[in-house]
Enzyme design. Structure first.
Site, mmCIF file in Angstrom:
data_model
loop_
_atom_site.group_PDB
_atom_site.id
_atom_site.type_symbol
_atom_site.label_atom_id
_atom_site.label_comp_id
_atom_site.label_asym_id
_atom_site.label_seq_id
_atom_site.Cartn_x
_atom_site.Cartn_y
_atom_site.Cartn_z
ATOM 1 N N CYS A 236 36.303 38.109 53.827
ATOM 2 C CA CYS A 236 35.711 39.448 53.752
ATOM 3 C C CYS A 236 36.249 40.196 52.534
ATOM 4 C CB CYS A 236 35.918 40.201 55.063
ATOM 5 S SG CYS A 236 34.903 41.684 55.186
ATOM 6 N N HIS B 33 33.606 36.605 58.852
ATOM 7 C CA HIS B 33 34.913 36.594 59.531
ATOM 8 C C HIS B 33 35.062 35.336 60.394
ATOM 9 C CE1 HIS B 33 36.661 40.495 58.493
ATOM 10 N NE2 HIS B 33 35.418 40.945 58.458
ATOM 11 N N GLU C 197 37.709 33.963 61.404
ATOM 12 C CA GLU C 197 38.810 34.094 62.374
ATOM 13 C C GLU C 197 38.344 34.721 63.682
ATOM 14 O OE1 GLU C 197 38.220 36.170 59.992
ATOM 15 O OE2 GLU C 197 38.536 38.194 60.790
#
Ligand code: MN
Length: 240
Positions: free
Chosen positions: A105, A207, A209
């Protein structure tokens, strides 16, 4: 064989704390790495680089527009000068050292700015409204990206369409000359870049994660980073 040490950059919160979402740490730990959090303003980066085998430039607030010669925008938020300075230097050092590096990001935007690219200051001003890239005013949404065949990213995730977790209001405008765009959204937004002159420098605007705990494909990015970090460490140990 040493467990790879993966540095993860952090931000300064409104409460004057150093913070990073736990999901980054968990994804690195699942991949078998040790997560080392790096605070904004850290100096002695040569000493840090001697310890790190890999680096994650994490998500967060916006990069100060002065770093890409922009007059700014009212929607720019959470500027963290010490974080910008640290990460811009880390990006250069990561290239010089061939340190495996994943940008997420803001981290994708940071890598782009570090090598001379520019950013869209506020995406909703400049794209059609067919795709939401965040829930307004804040929160994650899901949208599809198209990953270019033949890219390093495609070698890890596969090419073609993939649904990802998205939470951003800025994006890469002009890619830095040294970077290749490796994924886009249907509205034209740049969603991933990589540095073909570097052994392992990839960055995604989404994202991974956030979904990696339940999505083995997104977790694969962190496994690939830790595997590259292992190779980096072994190559460096062999030289010294
Ligand atoms: Mn997006």
């Amino acid at each position: 064989m040493r467990t790879p040490m993966i540095g993860i950059t952090t931000e300064t919160s409104a409460n004057n704390e150093y913070t990073v979402p736990v999901e980054y740490v968990a994804a690195v730990q699942r991949a078998g790495g040790v997560a080392l959090l790096i605070p904004p303003g850290q100096t002695n980066l040569d000493a840090l680089l001697r310890v790190l085998d890999g680096l994650i430039l994490s998500g967060g607030g916006d990069i100060d527009p002065v770093h890409y010669a922009s007059p700014g925008h009212p929607a720019v938020y959470m500027i963290d000068g010490p974080r910008d300075a640290l990460e811009l230097e880390l990006a250069q050092l990561a290239v010089a050292a061939e340190l495996p590096t994943l940008g997420v990001c803001r981290g994708a935007q940071l890598i782009n700015v570090a090598f001379g690219g520019t950013l869209v200051e506020h995406l909703p001003d400049e794209i059609d409204n067919t795709i939401a890239h965040r829930r307004e005013p804040q929160g994650a949404v899901q949208h599809a990206v198209n990953i270019a065949p033949g890219s390093r990213l495609a070698a890890i995730l596969g090419s073609g369409e993939m649904v990802v977790a998205s939470w951003h209001h800025q994006a890469i405008r002009t890619p830095a000359p040294v970077l290749h765009v490796t994924a886009t959204a249907a509205d034209g937004t740049v969603e991933a870049v990589e540095h073909p002159g570097h052994t392992w420098m990839l960055a995604v605007q989404w994202h991974p994660e956030m979904t990696a705990a339940k999505d083995p494909t997104q977790q694969q990015l962190f496994h690939a980073l830790v595997a590259a970090a292992q190779q980096y460490h072994e190559a460096r140990s062999a030289r010294t």
